[in-house]
Design an enzyme around this catalytic site. Structure first.
Site, PDB file in Angstrom:
ATOM      1  N   LYS A  20       0.836  -1.193   0.000  1.00 46.68           N
ATOM      2  CA  LYS A  20       0.000   0.000   0.000  1.00 46.68           C
ATOM      3  C   LYS A  20       0.866   1.237   0.000  1.00 46.68           C
ATOM      4  O   LYS A  20       1.864   1.309   0.730  1.00 46.68           O
ATOM      5  CB  LYS A  20      -0.916   0.005   1.237  1.00 46.68           C
ATOM      6  CG  LYS A  20      -1.858   1.189   1.339  1.00 46.68           C
ATOM      7  CD  LYS A  20      -2.701   1.070   2.591  1.00 46.68           C
ATOM      8  CE  LYS A  20      -3.649   2.255   2.720  1.00 46.68           C
ATOM      9  NZ  LYS A  20      -4.468   2.175   3.970  1.00 46.68           N
ATOM     10  N   PHE A  67      -1.154   6.796  -2.540  1.00 45.56           N
ATOM     11  CA  PHE A  67      -2.393   6.902  -3.303  1.00 45.56           C
ATOM     12  C   PHE A  67      -2.593   5.707  -4.224  1.00 45.56           C
ATOM     13  O   PHE A  67      -3.159   5.830  -5.315  1.00 45.56           O
ATOM     14  CB  PHE A  67      -2.445   8.209  -4.108  1.00 45.56           C
ATOM     15  CG  PHE A  67      -1.126   8.647  -4.694  1.00 45.56           C
ATOM     16  CD1 PHE A  67      -0.361   9.594  -4.049  1.00 45.56           C
ATOM     17  CD2 PHE A  67      -0.654   8.095  -5.872  1.00 45.56           C
ATOM     18  CE1 PHE A  67       0.859   9.986  -4.586  1.00 45.56           C
ATOM     19  CE2 PHE A  67       0.558   8.493  -6.408  1.00 45.56           C
ATOM     20  CZ  PHE A  67       1.316   9.444  -5.757  1.00 45.56           C
ATOM     21  N   LYS A  69      -2.139   0.965  -4.428  1.00 46.93           N
ATOM     22  CA  LYS A  69      -1.816  -0.305  -3.792  1.00 46.93           C
ATOM     23  C   LYS A  69      -1.046  -1.184  -4.756  1.00 46.93           C
ATOM     24  O   LYS A  69      -0.916  -0.872  -5.942  1.00 46.93           O
ATOM     25  CB  LYS A  69      -3.101  -1.005  -3.342  1.00 46.93           C
ATOM     26  CG  LYS A  69      -3.862  -0.268  -2.241  1.00 46.93           C
ATOM     27  CD  LYS A  69      -5.091  -1.039  -1.799  1.00 46.93           C
ATOM     28  CE  LYS A  69      -5.815  -0.306  -0.682  1.00 46.93           C
ATOM     29  NZ  LYS A  69      -7.021  -1.037  -0.225  1.00 46.93           N
ATOM     30  N   VAL A  70      -0.533  -2.291  -4.225  1.00 46.61           N
ATOM     31  CA  VAL A  70       0.188  -3.269  -5.036  1.00 46.61           C
ATOM     32  C   VAL A  70      -0.429  -4.636  -4.783  1.00 46.61           C
ATOM     33  O   VAL A  70      -0.665  -5.009  -3.628  1.00 46.61           O
ATOM     34  CB  VAL A  70       1.687  -3.305  -4.684  1.00 46.61           C
ATOM     35  CG1 VAL A  70       2.401  -4.345  -5.535  1.00 46.61           C
ATOM     36  CG2 VAL A  70       2.327  -1.933  -4.874  1.00 46.61           C
ATOM     37  N   ASP A 118      16.004   7.869  -3.728  1.00 45.84           N
ATOM     38  CA  ASP A 118      15.238   7.394  -2.574  1.00 45.84           C
ATOM     39  C   ASP A 118      15.611   5.954  -2.221  1.00 45.84           C
ATOM     40  O   ASP A 118      14.754   5.094  -2.040  1.00 45.84           O
ATOM     41  CB  ASP A 118      13.734   7.505  -2.841  1.00 45.84           C
ATOM     42  CG  ASP A 118      12.906   7.476  -1.558  1.00 45.84           C
ATOM     43  OD1 ASP A 118      13.486   7.741  -0.486  1.00 45.84           O
ATOM     44  OD2 ASP A 118      11.706   7.179  -1.623  1.00 45.84           O
ATOM     45  N   LYS A 156      16.563   3.155   0.126  1.00 43.87           N
ATOM     46  CA  LYS A 156      16.364   2.792   1.535  1.00 43.87           C
ATOM     47  C   LYS A 156      15.882   1.350   1.581  1.00 43.87           C
ATOM     48  O   LYS A 156      15.461   0.800   0.544  1.00 43.87           O
ATOM     49  CB  LYS A 156      15.356   3.738   2.197  1.00 43.87           C
ATOM     50  CG  LYS A 156      13.993   3.803   1.495  1.00 43.87           C
ATOM     51  CD  LYS A 156      13.104   4.852   2.137  1.00 43.87           C
ATOM     52  CE  LYS A 156      11.767   4.971   1.404  1.00 43.87           C
ATOM     53  NZ  LYS A 156      10.881   5.990   2.018  1.00 43.87           N
ATOM     54  N   ASN A 209      12.759   0.261  -0.235  1.00 42.63           N
ATOM     55  CA  ASN A 209      12.741   0.262  -1.700  1.00 42.63           C
ATOM     56  C   ASN A 209      13.698  -0.760  -2.306  1.00 42.63           C
ATOM     57  O   ASN A 209      14.046  -0.669  -3.481  1.00 42.63           O
ATOM     58  CB  ASN A 209      13.075   1.662  -2.225  1.00 42.63           C
ATOM     59  CG  ASN A 209      11.943   2.644  -1.969  1.00 42.63           C
ATOM     60  OD1 ASN A 209      10.794   2.256  -1.785  1.00 42.63           O
ATOM     61  ND2 ASN A 209      12.259   3.927  -1.937  1.00 42.63           N
TER      62      ASN A 209
END
Length: 392
Positions: A30, A33, A35-36, A145, A147, A150
């Site tokens: 999630k 804006f 979801k997966v 980004d 981290k 990710n």
């Protein structure tokens, strides 16, 4: 009188890809804006991850440019250690990314479950993500980004870089906008004097430290404190650091966390510099005898850590939310002609620029340098754990 049989509408697999081409399976993630969820292509039976973004929420959060930029960048890249785009399309409500499926979970999930990871696993992930970064930087793309959240593992334990929402192409001109997750930001971002791709190597260093020791190298209770720590504090090791990591491993982490970008490990400082940053990293004693860089991208080396396939390597609450709380659950819908008539400028931009993509029919291409107007204009609150982004 017999009942009328409602036969399903035939699916046109020769036409443009759409949601009717996929079987919707479990929800596994999630975002702000969207979801997966796991999906299966009805014709090929191949499994993928479906990332879908609600257009109305996207417009409300002023993130239209980011979504289009991510869509375009993902069409350009294809690498063994990147979560690659396979299909892209939209309907009246959502934009859809169909990407490589990673069933092993993200490194944040495993870090929270285990507390820290063994040195051999961290070395393995650093090597794989370094390969992905070298590929991206050779294409003049910085991720911005990096981290544990990710970095996703596949079912065999290989690490893959994902989430290109604030990734950008870069050139000679340095960027100045604050972008990324603050705890992983390089000091040159926070001092606002301009930065380039070198920030990705710093973020990788923060990840490596956190994976090894279960804590970040620079911390602060407030954003001001965290900024001071990242830009001023000396790098300190936990008392048991040498029990958890060999001296060459500590040297690599220290090299990645060098505030001098001309000395930072992995970096080639300038076109006039003969030093090859990636070659220097590959030659480091930490990888010698353990990483075969020549065959790295074939994924033939067994991972030191293989996620348990019998367990859910993600937060199971996402599935419950979809079942119990979602008032408009995802389903395939035919597009309505009336939808196109009175679109706002933002929705028209998404309609025109979030174009369809099918990796089996289309060659990957770059929109750069013609996409400079799409560089992020979204602004979000800065926090030590969340992602923030301002105009570049």
């Amino acid at each position: 009188m017999g009942a009328v049989c409602c036969r399903p509408t035939p699916i046109d697999f020769d036409g443009d890809v759409n949601l009717f081409h996929f079987v919707l399976l479990r929800c596994v993630g999630k975002g702000a804006f969207g979801k997966v969820r796991v999906v299966q292509h009805k014709q090929t039976r191949e499994l993928y991850a479906l990332k879908y973004i609600n257009k109305a929420k996207c417009v409300k959060m002023k993130a239209v440019a980011n979504v289009i930029q991510e869509r375009r960048l993902l069409e350009e890249v294809d690498h063994a250690y990147i979560v690659n785009l396979r299909y892209a399309f939209q309907d009246d409500e959502n934009c859809f990314f169909v990407i490589d499926l990673m069933l092993g979970g993200d490194l944040r999930f495993h870090l929270e479950r285990l507390g820290a990871l063994p040195e051999d696993a961290v070395r393995f992930y650093v090597a794989q993500i370094s390969s992905a970064l070298d590929y991206l930087h050779n294409m003049s793309i910085m991720h911005r980004d990096i981290k544990p959240d990710n970095i996703l593992l596949d079912d065999k334990g290989n690490a893959h870089l994902t989430d290109f929402n604030i990734a950008v192409h870069y050139g000679e001109r340095k960027l100045t906008g604050v972008a990324g997750s603050m705890a992983y930001m390089a000091p040159e971002i926070l001092v606002k004097r301009g930065y380039s791709y070198q920030i990705d190597w710093w973020s990788l260093g923060v990840c490596a430290y956190e994976l090894l020791f279960g804590r970040r190298p620079f911390r602060g209770r407030t954003n001001i404190d965290l900024t001071h720590s990242i830009t001023k504090d000396s790098l300190k090791w936990p008392e048991d650091a040498e029990k958890k990591c060999s001296r060459p491993g500590l040297q690599v982490v220290k090299g990645l966390l060098d505030r001098d970008i001309t000395r930072r490990l992995g970096v080639k400082p300038s076109k006039d510099d003969d030093r090859d940053g990636m070659a220097e990293l590959r030659r480091h004693a930490w990888f010698r005898g353990t990483v075969d860089w020549d065959t790295l991208e074939s994924k033939e080396t067994p991972s030191p850590f293989v996620p348990d396939a019998k367990k859910a390597n993600f937060d199971a609450s996402h599935e419950l939310e979809e079942l119990l709380l979602e008032d408009n659950p995802l389903k395939a819908k035919q597009r309505k002609a009336a939808f196109q008539e009175n679109l706002s400028a933002e929705l028209r931009q998404m309609e025109d620029q979030f174009t369809s993509y099918d990796f089996k029919r289309m060659h990957r291409r770059s929109y750069y340098p013609n996409n400079t107007q799409l560089i992020s204009q979204a602004t979000a609150a800065t926090s030590s754990s969340g992602t923030c982004c301002s105009s570049t």
